[in-house]
Scaffold this active site. Sequence first.
Site, mmCIF file in Angstrom:
data_model
loop_
_atom_site.group_PDB
_atom_site.id
_atom_site.type_symbol
_atom_site.label_atom_id
_atom_site.label_comp_id
_atom_site.label_asym_id
_atom_site.label_seq_id
_atom_site.Cartn_x
_atom_site.Cartn_y
_atom_site.Cartn_z
ATOM 1 N N CYS A 41 9.678 20.454 24.714
ATOM 2 C CA CYS A 41 8.235 20.659 24.833
ATOM 3 C C CYS A 41 7.787 21.878 24.013
ATOM 4 O O CYS A 41 8.205 22.997 24.310
ATOM 5 C CB CYS A 41 7.912 20.860 26.309
ATOM 6 S SG CYS A 41 6.387 20.078 26.759
ATOM 7 N N CYS A 72 -9.272 -4.817 -7.944
ATOM 8 C CA CYS A 72 -9.761 -3.531 -7.414
ATOM 9 C C CYS A 72 -9.363 -2.391 -8.346
ATOM 10 O O CYS A 72 -9.952 -1.319 -8.309
ATOM 11 C CB CYS A 72 -9.237 -3.281 -6.006
ATOM 12 S SG CYS A 72 -7.457 -2.966 -5.924
ATOM 13 N N CYS A 83 -1.705 4.732 -10.956
ATOM 14 C CA CYS A 83 -0.664 4.952 -11.959
ATOM 15 C C CYS A 83 -1.129 5.952 -13.009
ATOM 16 O O CYS A 83 -0.397 6.863 -13.382
ATOM 17 C CB CYS A 83 -0.283 3.631 -12.617
ATOM 18 S SG CYS A 83 1.110 3.791 -13.763
ATOM 19 N N CYS A 122 2.180 1.468 -7.538
ATOM 20 C CA CYS A 122 1.177 0.405 -7.654
ATOM 21 C C CYS A 122 1.341 -0.635 -6.562
ATOM 22 O O CYS A 122 0.370 -1.111 -5.976
ATOM 23 C CB CYS A 122 1.243 -0.247 -9.034
ATOM 24 S SG CYS A 122 2.873 -0.869 -9.486
#
Lengths: 455, 431
Positions: A134, A345, A352, A384
């Site tokens: 914790c 798109c 790249c 890509c």
Amino acid sequence: MTDISINFAGIKSPNPFWLASAPPTNSGYQIMKAFDAGWGGAVWKTLGMPTINVSSRYGSVNYRNIRMAGFNNIELISDRPLEDNLREIEEVKKYYPNHAVIASLMVDSREEWEAIIKEVQDAGADGIELNFGCPHGMCERGMGSAVGQEPEVLKTIVGWVMDAAKIPVITKLSPNISHITDPGLASVQGGTDAISLINTIKSIVGIDLDTYAPYPVVDGKGTNGGYCGPAVKPIAMHMLKELAQHPEIKSTPISGIGGIETWRDVVEFILLGATSVQVCTAVMHYGFGIVREMEAGLRQFMTDKGYQTIYDFAGKALPNVTEWRHLNLKYDVKAHINKEKCVGCDLCYIACDDGAHQAIKINDNDRNRIPEIIEENCVGCNLCSLVCPVEDCITMVRKDDGSQHVTWDELTLADKIPNTFNDDRAGGKGHFVPTPDDALKAKRKDRSGQNQFDF
Amino acid sequence: MSQYKKPKNEQEFEANFKQKKPLMNDTEAYYASSKCLFCYDAPCMDACPTGIDIPLFIKQIHTKNTEGAAKTIYDSNWLGNACGTICPTGVLCEGACVYNHQNVLPVEIGRLQNYATKSVIESGKQLYKPGDDNGKKIAVIGAGPAGIACACELRTLGYQVDIFEAKDKPSGLTVYGIAPYKITNEEVLDEVKYLQDQLGYNVKYNSPITSKEQLKKLEDNYDAIFLGVGLGKTAYRNIPGEDKEGVVGAVEFIEELRMKHAETKVGDNVIVLGAGNTAMDAASESARMGAKTVTLAYRGPKERMGAYSFEYDLAVSAGVKSQFNASPKEILGNGKVEGVLFTDENGKEFTIECDMVIKATGQEKQGNLLGMIDSLQLDKNNIIQVNSKTNQTTNPKYFAGGDAINGGAEVVNGAYDGKLAARGIHQYLNQ
């Protein structure tokens, strides 16, 4: 018939799906509901000394429209009376004798450890988990991650516990450390029966832009929380692998924790050596019902692959997780765009060009805006294919014939590593890079709107 | 048919003319904006006649910078709110959204645009202020989309602008000619008020420019004049019987509907002549006004209709029937219209009975006024000829935009023209 039951360091469970010690395991009510929904085990919310919690306890990282991609909390261990929790452990075990109930514990002195271990054993717990992870609140009092970050202290406490415990002991580790193998080894040397990891990561999930306080905000102030949820899974899996490959730790069973939500996550953790998994955030988000998808997916995977038990494939990915120096330098992939699927798109192009290796071009005359890979520039980085929003549109295609295999390690041993960047084997010579002033020539498309106004 | 009951009051009118693109709430905007891919050199921007940086404003909405999103929109299009609602987005930005290529529904760009602009209109947030006074004055004829856009742009450049508007409301066909299920009068006027409050151009209402003397005065008093005069009344088509009671022009019908709502008189059986977008609007509107039958009659086949297919579908969904290859020969009736005599493609005659005919057969051009301007070149259809880079006419003092230069297009085209002309004027006066 696939058998997904487990025997984890002596703790038996009808399946590997356990609830991690957290708010979903705060009470017998929740745990019985969970067992009913299909969970095989539950690690009770950590028992210890009396505490007081604050109001406003959780914060999250939302990514786009995904809520709680990351999650943090500043809640402490159980603030319910110990006797209530013990009574409920007993009750749950009475109703569900074949399910695993593990008591998470966090106390300070040896005497306290001995006392509480006896109490949970008497209540019928199947195992004990030591909360050394914790990273908020309790660590300020010398417990939780304060122990997990000091391997020697951890080892000592594990030793105390092993002397006192008659049931299996799992040591839960904190990821807030440089080398997870240090506390991992210390826990093994202390005699632990098993390890679980990761606990939450120290975090600030956000700042309120009006009050300038971190989330979750408690009356104008905040503190670091413990970070978990899907966003931490990669960190958890790396730490799991570190332990599962370590020669002195690998024989110790490991319960995997960190961002597990789907059957795929479960299988990945098992492939990296976990033989039980623990889940919290996904349940806090969707309820106990998500276990249905995990179980169905796990069974389907096992059937498809012909596995009878999870031990048939536990750790199966470990031999393939190696060091960089052992990777084949002759392996050669190039991106390939499926023109039928491409939506234009052009995110691959800009990713790249701006973010990688200038290996994609777009043709201004192509109304469909379909980009083209410049194969001689493509270094096979995958970017890509990662940004492409279309399923299976950009794929990485292997170009080498597989006959050659050279690693950095082999080059080093043969004293053949390149000494200059002009060496044919060096990347600098092998790869295309545009000249700086090519940036000035990059053609900005003349837009019908704004640009016309620049008289 | 007759899916719609005749609206008796404003409430029933609003129910029949429910907004096609209602305002998004915050949650809708959050999810809708999350969908944008932030395409490189995004096709939606190319498809927008005003070239709004759509991926930027959508990202701004998603990151709760709604005012920034509105600014991005208004920087390109002074009628950003109206266009978000009434643009035929399915054939513009949303039609170009790359998601379409994988049969994924496109990002709801129009409604997101509306969400951003509406928020600043409602809060009254000042995004612009007039430029420093440059001492020059421009007259704008017509307070339609082109005129308003031109005035706004000129004000940011420091010109004093007086708009002369023939009617008593601004924004031209946006308020007088758009189907009421696309935008409400309040919404149109709120945006124009929002712009005027920030930029402070003057509008002289009920001030038509009709004489040579008036033009001369404008020429003497102003450094340049912008013609945003739009088109005229519904053109006369020389069909016998066109003058009968119950025969109306579509433009006039829609204007009455926009102004009078439930009190507009619509026949029980309506024939709409024409197959352009205005015909579709008039037909849909008649159906929504409770006409028992509405028939679209077009002299050509379905494939040759001028209307967008979504506008035709909308009319059909409102219960409108269509009669293709129906050339109107005569409007029948004894003083009052009783039917239309058509011939089909084989020359065979047939009659459809009706008690109202709406002619959606094109608008007249503002030939009279334009003919009074010296050396203003018009084409054979009385369309003003302009330099497409500056919207300057052949009379250098005059610039023009909107329907008067394109023969009747969308509000968004007018908004672009007006802005371009303002830049053209600025260039001309600073040469």
